[in-house]
Motif scaffolding. Structure first.
Motif: not given
Length: 278
Positions: A59-75
């Motif tokens: 989850e930590e890995h995905l949180t960092a990666a996904l918010t970088a892919i879509l700036p302004g998004s949250v997890v």
């Protein structure tokens, strides 16, 4: 709003998410598959609600990666919400939300069974836009995009319909996750023409519906990380869903439970009627 280009066919954003999901599983989940030490497994709310080091790190890995892919998004992730329940409120906020279950089917993962998956869904203002269901031990990746269908390893998914007169095979909630009233509703599925079976990984049960291998499910809990990815997958494969009250299931919560997802609308309505005692 999310740029429509992000969700377009062949868009770099969608491919980047799939890559992020695969990388998280490769880095944090699969190296621990059948390799977990006793101290790496913890009960959260009972013996059927487990968390492992793989859940937390993925989850930590995905949180960092996904918010970088879509700036302004949250997890909104299962483990983050366990640590801080207020994180769940982001589902009702204005920012695009990634809904993450790092290891869905943790009991199966702990037992060394292949029936677990990683679930990621993208939502905005309560509407599901895209989802990824990845079973790394089975090498299966299912992707759904709103209005553009669903695929499994790149091939289109079609739920189809049960054969007329065939016994309906329905996956149901574990008894630990039901109230007495919900348990009674689920017991109504023990009737002629229905085979009720206990659910495994929720994400893989949704995938089984989307590929026409399971007719329906009936679940009595509403955590978004368990259902968001699968609900969109089933819908884009031609399936349907409804709560026991006849309203659509909302990922933001407040649903009448149990609810069902099924291969087609007629099956969903049949299951809803059984659950409602009609």
């Amino acid at each position: 709003m999310i740029d429509e280009a992000f969700l377009a066919d062949g868009a770099d954003g969608l491919a980047a998410v799939e890559e992020a999901v695969r990388k998280a599983a490769a880095a944090e989940i699969m190296p621990r598959f059948r390799q977990l030490a006793v101290h790496e497994i913890v009960e959260k709310n009972g013996p059927h609600d487990l968390v492992t080091v793989a859940d937390r790190l993925a989850e930590e890995h995905l949180t960092a990666a996904l918010t970088a892919i879509l700036p302004g998004s949250v997890v909104v992730g299962e483990e983050a919400v366990h640590a801080d329940p207020t994180v769940y409120e982001a589902l009702r906020g204005d920012a695009p939300v990634w809904i993450v279950d790092p290891v869905d089917g943790t009991r199966q993962f702990v037992r060394g069974e292949a029936g677990f998956c990683t679930l990621v869904a993208l939502a905005h203002h309560g509407e599901l836009l895209a989802s990824w269901t990845y079973a790394p031990a089975l090498d299966e990746m299912a992707v759904a995009v709103r209005g553009r269908g669903a695929t499994l390893n790149g091939e289109p998914l079609h739920a189809g319909s049960p054969q007329p007169g065939a016994v309906l095979r329905i996956a149901t909630s574990h008894p630990d996750y039901t109230t007495p009233e919900q348990k009674q509703a689920l017991l109504s599925l023990r009737t002629d023409g229905v085979e009720a079976v206990p659910c495994g990984s929720a994400g893989l049960e949704y995938l089984a519906i989307a590929r026409g291998e399971l007719d329906a499910l009936a679940f009595s809990w509403e955590y978004a990380w368990d259902h968001a990815a699968g609900l969109l997958l089933v819908a884009e494969a031609g399936g349907a869903q409804t709560t026991v009250a006849g309203a659509p299931f909302r990922i933001t919560g407040g649903n009448a439970l149990p609810f069902t997802a099924a291969r087609d609308a007629a099956t969903a309505e049949r299951v809803r009627g059984l659950l409602a005692g009609e």
